[in-house]
Design an enzyme around this catalytic site. Structure first.
Site, PDB file in Angstrom:
ATOM      1  N   GLU A 161      -5.536  15.153  -5.455  1.00 45.99           N
ATOM      2  CA  GLU A 161      -4.336  15.291  -6.271  1.00 45.99           C
ATOM      3  C   GLU A 161      -4.535  15.069  -7.770  1.00 45.99           C
ATOM      4  O   GLU A 161      -3.864  14.216  -8.369  1.00 45.99           O
ATOM      5  CB  GLU A 161      -3.238  14.351  -5.743  1.00 45.99           C
ATOM      6  CG  GLU A 161      -2.757  14.725  -4.347  1.00 45.99           C
ATOM      7  CD  GLU A 161      -1.575  13.895  -3.874  1.00 45.99           C
ATOM      8  OE1 GLU A 161      -1.278  12.852  -4.494  1.00 45.99           O
ATOM      9  OE2 GLU A 161      -0.947  14.290  -2.880  1.00 45.99           O
ATOM     10  N   LYS A 273      15.684   6.114   0.259  1.00 41.28           N
ATOM     11  CA  LYS A 273      15.391   4.728  -0.094  1.00 41.28           C
ATOM     12  C   LYS A 273      13.897   4.515  -0.229  1.00 41.28           C
ATOM     13  O   LYS A 273      13.437   3.718  -1.044  1.00 41.28           O
ATOM     14  CB  LYS A 273      15.964   3.786   0.973  1.00 41.28           C
ATOM     15  CG  LYS A 273      17.477   3.741   0.995  1.00 41.28           C
ATOM     16  CD  LYS A 273      17.965   2.800   2.082  1.00 41.28           C
ATOM     17  CE  LYS A 273      19.486   2.717   2.101  1.00 41.28           C
ATOM     18  NZ  LYS A 273      19.967   1.858   3.193  1.00 41.28           N
TER      19      LYS A 273
END
Length: 345
Positions: A161, A273
């Site tokens: 990444e 969340k």
């Protein structure tokens, strides 16, 4: 993944964890290495039909000779030694149970993405110093030299990444150099894998093609929980994105890139969340309206849709195998809760 290791500390990544704990870090991390993943985990993966694992490593894996970064503070080499022995053990277990391993350079000097899993949260300087890039290549060559003849080695991923604003041409130069470093020690049967760097596959059309380059694999990661548009989706729109957008994308990549492709990371993470742990800002928790039965259905549906699309590619790896508190990111929990199949063969 393991909040218990960070309890009571200010650290948010492995660099700051080692710096903050100092000499105590070695004892804690050795205990974690010896208990969190064991031989029984490899046996379980083989039993349910999984044939490969992707193992992330940091540039500090083998030796305390890496270049200095100011996040180390007064310690020139803060990281705990001994990770190479743990990886050796993983290869032994993989070979015992007939599993393959992809070793992934997940953290590079200076951090290549600014994520906690890149080594240093909120810092992305890997591409700014040749010493950082050179040491990444040296780490890849050490991996190739050490594991190139191991039966379990399926491939080496050159960098996990790299951030979207690092130039594509720089990434191509690095990946090309990494390919030849790995090929010095690994036969063509060992794959060389590179990540898309959060950009279109079209930027890599014609890159590292045969016959000059052999067994090169393109890696993409697919999630729906890190940007506002995805977070705001209800389960039906999540499924729609998989079945329509990601299926179309798979057909385009398979038909247009000229390289085989892995989905090197995916999960069932849809919980706003949880996304708030990484993304800033208040988010509506759209899944609170689901009861437990509906939530299980949503997870099973989202899993099945992704598997149906990702099976079009050469392969896939769920991120991650195990967590302490987040079952939607834990492959083992997803299987044991019935969200993912009980058998993969």
């Amino acid at each position: 993944m393991t909040p218990s290791l960070f309890e009571g500390l200010n650290a948010r990544d492995e660099t700051s964890w080692c710096v903050e704990l100092g000499c105590e870090a070695g004892m804690r991390l050795q205990q974690h290495w010896n208990s969190f993943i064991t031989r029984a985990d490899f046996a379980w993966l083989a039993e349910i039909g999984i044939n490969a694992v992707r193992i992330p490593v940091g540039y500090w894996l083998f030796a305390a000779d890496y270049p200095y970064h100011n996040s180390y503070g007064a310690s020139p080499h803060p990281f705990v030694i001994g990770g190479g022995d743990v990886l050796d053990q993983a290869f032994d277990w993989a070979e015992e149970f007939g599993l393959q391993i992809v070793v992934d350079l997940h953290a590079a000097p200076g951090c290549q993405n600014g994520f906690d899993n890149g080594g240093i949260q909120d810092v992305c300087e890997w591409h700014t110093q040749e010493s950082y890039i050179d040491y990444s290549l040296e780490t890849l060559e050490r991996l190739a030299r050490r594991y190139g003849k191991r039966q379990a080695l399926h491939g080496i991923e050159v960098l996990n990444e790299p951030r979207w604003d690092i130039g594509t041409e720089l990434l191509k130069r690095y990946t090309r150099a990494a390919y030849w470093r790995i090929r010095r020690h690994c036969p063509a049967e060992v794959a060389v894998i590179f990540h898309d760097g959060f950009r279109s596959f079209r930027e890599y059309v014609g890159f590292l093609q045969p016959p000059e380059h052999n067994n090169v694999i393109f890696d993409i990661h697919r999630y729906q929980c890190f940007v506002q548009d995805d977070i705001d989706r209800d389960i039906y729109r999540h499924l729609q994105k998989v079945i329509c957008d990601w299926k179309t994308e798979a057909d385009e990549i398979i038909g247009g890139l000229g390289l085989p492709t892995y989905v090197g990371e995916w999960s069932l993470g849809l919980d706003a969340k949880l996304a708030a742990l990484w993304a800033e800002g208040p988010f509506d928790h759209v899944h609170t309206e689901l009861d437990d039965f509906q939530f299980d259905l949503a997870c099973r549906g989202y899993a099945a849709a992704q598997l149906a699309v990702f099976e079009k590619y050469l392969g896939w790896f769920f991120w991650s195998y195990k967590t302490e508190t987040m079952p939607q990111w834990s492959f083992r929990d997803c299987v044991e809760r019935g969200w993912l199949p009980a058998k993969f063969a």
